[in-house]
Design an enzyme around this catalytic site. Structure first.
Site, short mmCIF file in Angstrom:
data_model
loop_
_atom_site.label_atom_id
_atom_site.label_comp_id
_atom_site.label_asym_id
_atom_site.label_seq_id
_atom_site.Cartn_x
_atom_site.Cartn_y
_atom_site.Cartn_z
N GLY A 66 18.86 -6.18 -3.87
CA GLY A 66 19.67 -6.01 -5.38
C GLY A 66 18.67 -4.97 -6.00
N GLY A 159 14.69 -8.86 3.14
CA GLY A 159 16.01 -9.21 4.36
C GLY A 159 15.88 -8.37 5.26
CD GLU A 403 26.12 -12.57 12.61
OE1 GLU A 403 25.75 -12.53 13.69
OE2 GLU A 403 26.38 -12.53 11.49
CG HIS A 488 24.05 -14.64 6.19
ND1 HIS A 488 25.71 -15.35 6.74
CD2 HIS A 488 23.68 -14.06 6.60
CE1 HIS A 488 25.24 -14.61 8.03
NE2 HIS A 488 23.96 -13.70 7.35
CG ASN A 526 26.56 -10.41 8.33
OD1 ASN A 526 28.47 -11.09 9.19
ND2 ASN A 526 25.65 -11.23 9.76
CG PHE A 528 23.14 -6.65 4.55
CD1 PHE A 528 23.01 -5.29 4.09
CD2 PHE A 528 23.43 -7.32 5.60
CE1 PHE A 528 23.36 -4.59 5.10
CE2 PHE A 528 23.34 -6.13 6.98
CZ PHE A 528 23.25 -4.70 6.28
#
Length: 547
Positions: A66, A159, A403, A488, A526, A528
């Site tokens: 961000g 991250g 995953e 996460h 996930n 991001f």
């Protein structure tokens, strides 16, 4: 069948002591769900650290997804931006000539201010595998709080330095449950594509995947999933796939194929250092102060905000205390960092106008891990690329997406390993303890049970079909589920609750949240790409209306 480790399936022909000695340190690194050929390129820090007394138009707290989006787009709009980052720049090689240490050989570079590693997989065949390390401002923070360990990246790039790079856009049908106040048309039409382009997202070549030895583990995972009736899906990633092909061919230095991931990747991964932050540096309007930690933000007498900052050394000790003034401040310290800071600032009266939603709506994205012991005719491979590229989708029927993750140990383990993201409904809250001056989280370990139940909808069926069992030696003694952690973290300053619908904090004009704290606890995949896309959406509106 018993859940206990069936060693004849799991480690055929390898002694227990030989495994521990041979691997040194087993991490389950690539479960972190996520630049591009040369070594890591740092964002520009040549201007030197921010000086006490400085006045900046915009201060961004944190350099993760961000914050990097905000810095780039503000700079492109002609605004000078200063970013402060608690971690290091990660632009200087260590004694071994590499910036980042290897997954199986953690040294002082591995962990944030710890004297002993805190690895996601703590045991193997009854042996603990953590090791003593010098205290140092390493790249991975294993923050223990409220019944959970939260793994977070520390350094310029946040991250993006330590995740597995799995760049997944949620299914549109799930979006209303992820961000109910956001128009899906604008996200899927504009901001998800913009985020994917900015991050350099790409997909593995399926034909190469089908033949290369470093993805044998994933092919085993696909075969087992499909035989049990589950769809296996290829998942986009931010790795340079051409570089990985060269790694596998032995023509370039190995990085993912050498198992590098959890403590950084020295070559092929497109971290933010190589994407958004590199673009931000190129504008000439963005500077970064690594090893700087914001301790307070409060209204300044002459307008804007007074920001107190501790500069720290690599031992974690404060080396200087600074106060700067910023016209606008963007909180981008990650879900935990942003939430803890805002909760403390509200409770101590530094920002009394913040509303009662601050600190609420925090979740772990339903993370839970497990391993399965395969038969000897299903070897998963000595060489395993540390970048996951596929998953098992049972979200609609069972509330889980898993995953197929590697175990990059360098030896044959006959093990399949998974990180599941589940539809866990539990949410926690950050609160301030005035007696100790600390912020805590009320997460309870028992709240992971829904995640375990949802993950079982996949793996109980696979084990029944394959005649296999769960591994019980990875997370302790006779412990099947990795229910003690999250990679996460999400929430704590939820969009349209703690902020308005574009991240403006209530009660204090000029303060914004622009990271994963805005997302209420779960993204179904996930997170991001969603964090990046939401930041793209919000900063576009903020630039258009507030500046």
């Amino acid at each position: 069948m018993s859940d206990k480790c069936q060693c004849s399936n799991g480690l055929h022909g390898i002694s227990r002591r030989g495994f521990i000695t041979g691997t040194g340190s087993l991490l389950g690194a690539a479960v972190l769900g996520g630049p591009a050929t040369a070594g890591p390129a740092a964002a520009d820090t040549t201007a030197g650290p921010i000086a006490s007394g400085a006045h900046v138009p915009v201060l961004v707290i944190g350099t993760g997804y961000g914050g990097s989006v905000a810095a780039l787009r503000l700079a492109q709009a002609g605004v000078d931006v200063h970013m402060v980052e608690m971690g290091m720049a990660w632009d200087t090689p260590g004694p071994d000539g590499k910036v980042f240490c290897n997954t199986t050989s953690p040294d002082q570079r591995s962990y944030w201010l710890r004297t002993r590693t805190k690895q996601p997989l703590s045991n193997f065949l009854g042996f603990p595998i953590d090791r003593d390390i010098p205290r140092y401002t390493g790249i991975l923070d294993a923050e223990e709080m409220g019944g959970i360990i939260v793994y977070q990246g520390r350094g310029v790039g946040g991250g993006s330095l330590v995740n597995g790079g799995m760049a997944v856009t949620p299914k549109r049908s799930n979006f209303a449950a992820i961000l109910p106040s956001v128009d899906p048309d604008e996200m899927y039409g504009t901001y998800y594509p913009r985020a994917n382009a900015g991050l350099g997202v790409g997909l593995v070549d399926p034909a190469w995947f089908d033949t290369v030895d470093c993805y044998q583990f994933a092919r085993v995972g696909r075969r087992h999933a499909q035989r049990s009736g589950f769809p296996f899906v290829f998942v986009p990633d931010v790795y340079d796939w051409d570089y990985m092909k060269q790694e596998a061919a032995g023509t370039v230095p190995k990085s993912a194929v050498a198992g590098e991931i959890l403590y950084g990747n020295n070559h092929g991964k497109k971290s933010l250092q190589k994407t958004y932050l590199a673009e931000a540096r190129a504008t000439g309007r963005v500077t970064i102060s690594p090893l700087h930690k914001v301790t307070s933000v409060s209204p300044a007498a002459g307008g804007g905000y007074s920001v107190a900052i501790d500069q720290i050394g690599t031992s974690g000790d404060t080396t200087a205390t600074k106060t700067v003034t910023a016209d606008r401040v963007f909180f981008a310290a990650g879900s935990v960092g942003t939430s803890k800071l805002l909760v403390r600032l509200k409770a101590t009266g530094a920002l009394p106008g913040l509303n009662g939603e601050i600190g609420k709506g925090w979740g772990d994205n339903g993370n839970v891990m497990c391993g399965r012991a395969n038969h000897i005719w299903d070897p998963t491979g000595k060489v395993q690329a540390s970048i996951p590229c596929g998953g098992i989708d049972n979200w609609d029927a069972g509330g889980a997406f898993a995953e197929v993750a590697p175990l990059p140990t360098g030896i044959e383990t006959y093990a399949s390993f998974y990180l599941s993201i589940t539809k866990n409904p539990n949410r926690a809250e950050f609160t301030y303890d005035a007696a100790s001056g600390t912020v805590g989280l009320n997460w309870q370990r028992a709240w992971k049970q829904p995640s375990i139940d949802m993950a079982r909808t996949i793996f109980d069926r696979i084990n029944a079909k394959e005649g296999t069992i769960y591994r019980s030696d990875l997370f302790g003694t006779d412990k099947v589920w990795g229910d003690h952690l999250t990679y996460h973290p999400l929430g704590g300053a939820v969009l349209d609750r703690a902020t308005d619908n574009h991240g403006r904090l209530h009660g204090h004009p000029g303060l914004y949240v622009i990271d994963g704290a805005l997302i209420p606890g779960n993204t179904s995949v996930n997170p991001f790409v969603t964090i990046t896309a939401l930041a793209e959406r919000n900063i576009e509106r903020i630039i258009a209306t507030d500046l």
